[in-house]
Design a protein around this motif. Structure first.
Motif, PDB file in Angstrom:
ATOM      1  N   GLU A   1       0.946  -1.225  -0.079  1.00 41.78           N
ATOM      2  CA  GLU A   1      -0.018  -0.123  -0.004  1.00 41.78           C
ATOM      3  C   GLU A   1       0.739   1.489   0.198  1.00 41.78           C
ATOM      4  N   VAL A   2       2.015   1.164  -0.167  1.00 39.97           N
ATOM      5  CA  VAL A   2       2.784   2.335  -0.418  1.00 39.97           C
ATOM      6  C   VAL A   2       2.499   3.141  -1.438  1.00 39.97           C
ATOM      7  N   PHE A   3       2.390   2.556  -2.629  1.00 37.08           N
ATOM      8  CA  PHE A   3       2.070   3.564  -3.640  1.00 37.08           C
ATOM      9  C   PHE A   3       0.683   2.712  -4.120  1.00 37.08           C
ATOM     10  N   SER A   4      -0.573   3.679  -4.175  1.00 40.54           N
ATOM     11  CA  SER A   4      -1.730   3.430  -4.630  1.00 40.54           C
ATOM     12  C   SER A   4      -2.175   3.578  -6.199  1.00 40.54           C
ATOM     13  N   GLN A   5      -2.886   2.716  -6.562  1.00 44.04           N
ATOM     14  CA  GLN A   5      -3.112   2.980  -8.116  1.00 44.04           C
ATOM     15  C   GLN A   5      -3.688   4.409  -8.477  1.00 44.04           C
ATOM     16  N   THR A   6      -4.447   5.102  -7.549  1.00 47.03           N
ATOM     17  CA  THR A   6      -4.603   6.452  -8.013  1.00 47.03           C
ATOM     18  C   THR A   6      -3.477   7.308  -7.951  1.00 47.03           C
ATOM     19  N   GLU A   7      -2.648   7.112  -6.991  1.00 46.06           N
ATOM     20  CA  GLU A   7      -1.352   7.808  -6.965  1.00 46.06           C
ATOM     21  C   GLU A   7      -0.579   7.702  -8.284  1.00 46.06           C
ATOM     22  N   LEU A   8      -0.444   6.395  -8.225  1.00 37.95           N
ATOM     23  CA  LEU A   8       0.595   5.991  -9.730  1.00 37.95           C
ATOM     24  C   LEU A   8      -0.028   6.502 -10.750  1.00 37.95           C
ATOM     25  N   THR A   9      -1.411   6.455 -11.091  1.00 40.72           N
ATOM     26  CA  THR A   9      -2.042   7.051 -12.537  1.00 40.72           C
ATOM     27  C   THR A   9      -1.702   8.673 -12.462  1.00 40.72           C
ATOM     28  N   GLU A  10      -1.218   9.372 -11.590  1.00 39.33           N
ATOM     29  CA  GLU A  10      -0.678  10.788 -11.833  1.00 39.33           C
ATOM     30  C   GLU A  10       0.378  10.880 -12.598  1.00 39.33           C
ATOM     31  N   VAL A  11       1.250   9.959 -12.537  1.00 43.24           N
ATOM     32  CA  VAL A  11       2.527   9.853 -13.049  1.00 43.24           C
ATOM     33  C   VAL A  11       3.135   9.016 -14.142  1.00 43.24           C
ATOM     34  N   ILE A  12       2.191   7.605 -14.353  1.00 35.67           N
ATOM     35  CA  ILE A  12       2.372   6.768 -15.139  1.00 35.67           C
ATOM     36  C   ILE A  12       1.037   6.909 -16.249  1.00 35.67           C
ATOM     37  N   PRO A  13       1.200   7.509 -17.440  1.00 37.56           N
ATOM     38  CA  PRO A  13       0.177   7.334 -18.339  1.00 37.56           C
ATOM     39  C   PRO A  13      -0.262   5.987 -18.854  1.00 37.56           C
TER      40      PRO A  13
ATOM     41  N   LEU B   1      -2.000   3.821 -17.104  1.00 38.54           N
ATOM     42  CA  LEU B   1      -2.081   2.812 -16.095  1.00 38.54           C
ATOM     43  C   LEU B   1      -3.611   2.623 -15.570  1.00 38.54           C
ATOM     44  N   THR B   2      -3.873   1.312 -15.748  1.00 35.67           N
ATOM     45  CA  THR B   2      -5.277   0.836 -15.740  1.00 35.67           C
ATOM     46  C   THR B   2      -5.504  -0.149 -14.334  1.00 35.67           C
ATOM     47  N   ALA B   3      -4.541  -0.989 -13.981  1.00 34.23           N
ATOM     48  CA  ALA B   3      -4.751  -1.420 -12.804  1.00 34.23           C
ATOM     49  C   ALA B   3      -3.269  -1.885 -12.268  1.00 34.23           C
ATOM     50  N   VAL B   4      -3.394  -1.949 -10.825  1.00 34.05           N
ATOM     51  CA  VAL B   4      -2.521  -2.442 -10.075  1.00 34.05           C
ATOM     52  C   VAL B   4      -2.600  -3.676  -9.151  1.00 34.05           C
ATOM     53  N   LYS B   5      -1.816  -4.599  -9.142  1.00 33.73           N
ATOM     54  CA  LYS B   5      -1.911  -5.945  -8.473  1.00 33.73           C
ATOM     55  C   LYS B   5      -0.673  -6.160  -7.656  1.00 33.73           C
ATOM     56  N   ALA B   6      -0.869  -6.364  -6.253  1.00 35.01           N
ATOM     57  CA  ALA B   6       0.345  -6.673  -5.513  1.00 35.01           C
ATOM     58  C   ALA B   6       0.349  -8.246  -5.429  1.00 35.01           C
TER      59      ALA B   6
ATOM     60  N   LEU C   1       1.849  -3.928 -12.799  1.00 40.12           N
ATOM     61  CA  LEU C   1       1.070  -2.788 -13.417  1.00 40.12           C
ATOM     62  C   LEU C   1       0.444  -3.253 -14.719  1.00 40.12           C
ATOM     63  N   THR C   2      -0.754  -2.874 -14.948  1.00 37.88           N
ATOM     64  CA  THR C   2      -1.288  -2.770 -16.394  1.00 37.88           C
ATOM     65  C   THR C   2      -1.262  -1.545 -16.998  1.00 37.88           C
ATOM     66  N   ILE C   3      -0.685  -1.391 -18.365  1.00 38.56           N
ATOM     67  CA  ILE C   3      -0.760  -0.091 -18.842  1.00 38.56           C
ATOM     68  C   ILE C   3      -0.715  -0.174 -20.115  1.00 38.56           C
ATOM     69  N   LYS C   4      -1.856   0.625 -20.612  1.00 41.00           N
ATOM     70  CA  LYS C   4      -2.376   0.563 -22.179  1.00 41.00           C
ATOM     71  C   LYS C   4      -1.203   0.344 -23.042  1.00 41.00           C
ATOM     72  N   GLY C   5      -1.594  -0.580 -24.013  1.00 40.61           N
ATOM     73  CA  GLY C   5      -0.219  -0.634 -25.081  1.00 40.61           C
ATOM     74  C   GLY C   5       0.927  -1.502 -24.704  1.00 40.61           C
ATOM     75  N   GLU C   6       1.008  -1.805 -23.225  1.00 43.81           N
ATOM     76  CA  GLU C   6       2.200  -2.700 -22.968  1.00 43.81           C
ATOM     77  C   GLU C   6       1.863  -4.175 -22.866  1.00 43.81           C
ATOM     78  N   PRO C   7       2.364  -5.005 -23.620  1.00 41.86           N
ATOM     79  CA  PRO C   7       2.198  -6.501 -23.605  1.00 41.86           C
ATOM     80  C   PRO C   7       2.330  -7.223 -22.266  1.00 41.86           C
ATOM     81  N   ALA C   8       1.066  -7.879 -21.824  1.00 46.91           N
ATOM     82  CA  ALA C   8       0.948  -8.531 -20.401  1.00 46.91           C
ATOM     83  C   ALA C   8       2.167  -9.168 -20.204  1.00 46.91           C
ATOM     84  N   SER C   9       3.047 -10.117 -21.104  1.00 41.93           N
ATOM     85  CA  SER C   9       4.176 -10.916 -20.948  1.00 41.93           C
ATOM     86  C   SER C   9       5.386  -9.918 -20.696  1.00 41.93           C
ATOM     87  N   ARG C  10       5.163  -8.572 -20.867  1.00 35.08           N
ATOM     88  CA  ARG C  10       6.423  -7.606 -20.167  1.00 35.08           C
ATOM     89  C   ARG C  10       5.709  -6.458 -19.561  1.00 35.08           C
ATOM     90  N   ALA C  11       4.808  -6.971 -18.741  1.00 39.56           N
ATOM     91  CA  ALA C  11       4.209  -5.915 -17.696  1.00 39.56           C
ATOM     92  C   ALA C  11       5.208  -5.251 -17.035  1.00 39.56           C
TER      93      ALA C  11
END
Length: 263
Positions: free
Chosen positions: A97-109, A111-116, A140-150
């Motif tokens: 919980e150090v970095f939340s999805q809401t926080e990370l979304t502000e700096v990672i274009p 970003l749609t999901a975060v799973k610990a 991290l799930t980032i648009k345009g980034e292959p799941a195999s190289r998340a």
């Protein structure tokens, strides 16, 4: 327990090449080796230790400009000296919980999901341990980034305690890294002490180490960025974007998240 558009890019924080040219497998291996180090520690008895610690001056340190300011969704306030035998879980941050999805979304274009994943606790000094995770991988799930190289952020809470004990560990580790860096010129970038709202911080382009401090309390948190290769049109430009834009923003966020120790 996070953080923008390229218009907020900050200048490179070193005058020579960092580890952005490292191939992905090597970067991943080094990040995992770095993030695995350090044991979360906290003294179990009250003491009259100094209320603050003065971090050593960092070589060729810079004060990054135009760093994205991320609004914290949570804050933590660690009691560094809980009653003997008791766990500091009431105030100890969880690595998941150090970095939340809401926080990370502000700096990672994109970003749609975060799973610990891979979360695990660390033992504390004195034979105690915390039930909170001291190390986690944030997938991290980032648009345009292959799941195999998340992309992943590996978060490691190296320790919390009194400024004296955490400061001693920081000074020892810093001296070893500076000795090492004489043989790897330009690999490490140092932020000026007190800049970005933290006592001290530096990065090798993949792993950032951050010293947090408030009156009577101090902590050290590391985070490593594995992947982040689709932020720009090329691999090297993407890794530079992680180093120069995302890393300072997350360091600044950590400084904003640590509140004074409870009294």
């Amino acid at each position: 327990m996070s953080s923008g558009a390229s218009s907020n890019a900050v200048p490179a924080v070193t005058t020579s090449t960092l580890s952005t040219a490292t191939s992905p497998p090597t970067a991943q291996r080094e990040a995992e080796e770095d993030a695995a180090g350090g044991g979360a520690g906290s003294n179990g008895s009250r003491s009259s230790a100094p209320a603050s610690y003065s971090a050593p001056a960092l070589p060729q340190a810079v004060d990054p400009k135009n760093v994205t300011t991320i609004t914290p969704t949570t804050r933590f306030s660690v009691d560094p000296t809980p009653t003997v035998g008791k766990r500091p879980d009431a105030t100890w941050p969880d690595a998941a919980e150090v970095f939340s999805q809401t926080e990370l979304t502000e700096v990672i274009p994109g970003l749609t999901a975060v799973k610990a994943t891979g979360c695990r606790p660390n033992e504390l000094s004195g034979g105690r341990e915390t039930t909170h995770a001291a190390r986690c991988e944030l997938l991290l799930t980032i648009k345009g980034e292959p799941a195999s190289r998340a992309s992943r952020l590996i978060v490691n809470i190296s320790g919390f305690g009194t400024p004296e004990e955490i400061g001693t560990t920081w000074s020892t580790r810093l001296a070893k890294i500076q000795q090492k860096s004489t043989n790897t010129s330009g690999r490490y970038s140092y932020y000026r002490n007190g800049s970005l709202g933290v006592s001290s911080a530096f990065t090798d382009g993949t792993t950032a180490r951050v010293l947090l401090q408030r009156p009577g309390s101090a902590g050290e948190i590391w985070f490593s960025g594995v992947g982040f290769t689709t932020l720009k049109s090329t691999y090297s430009a993407s890794r530079a974007d992680f180093r120069d834009r995302i890393t300072p923003a997350l360091v600044k966020l950590l400084g904003a998240k640590m509140a004074p120790a409870p009294r």
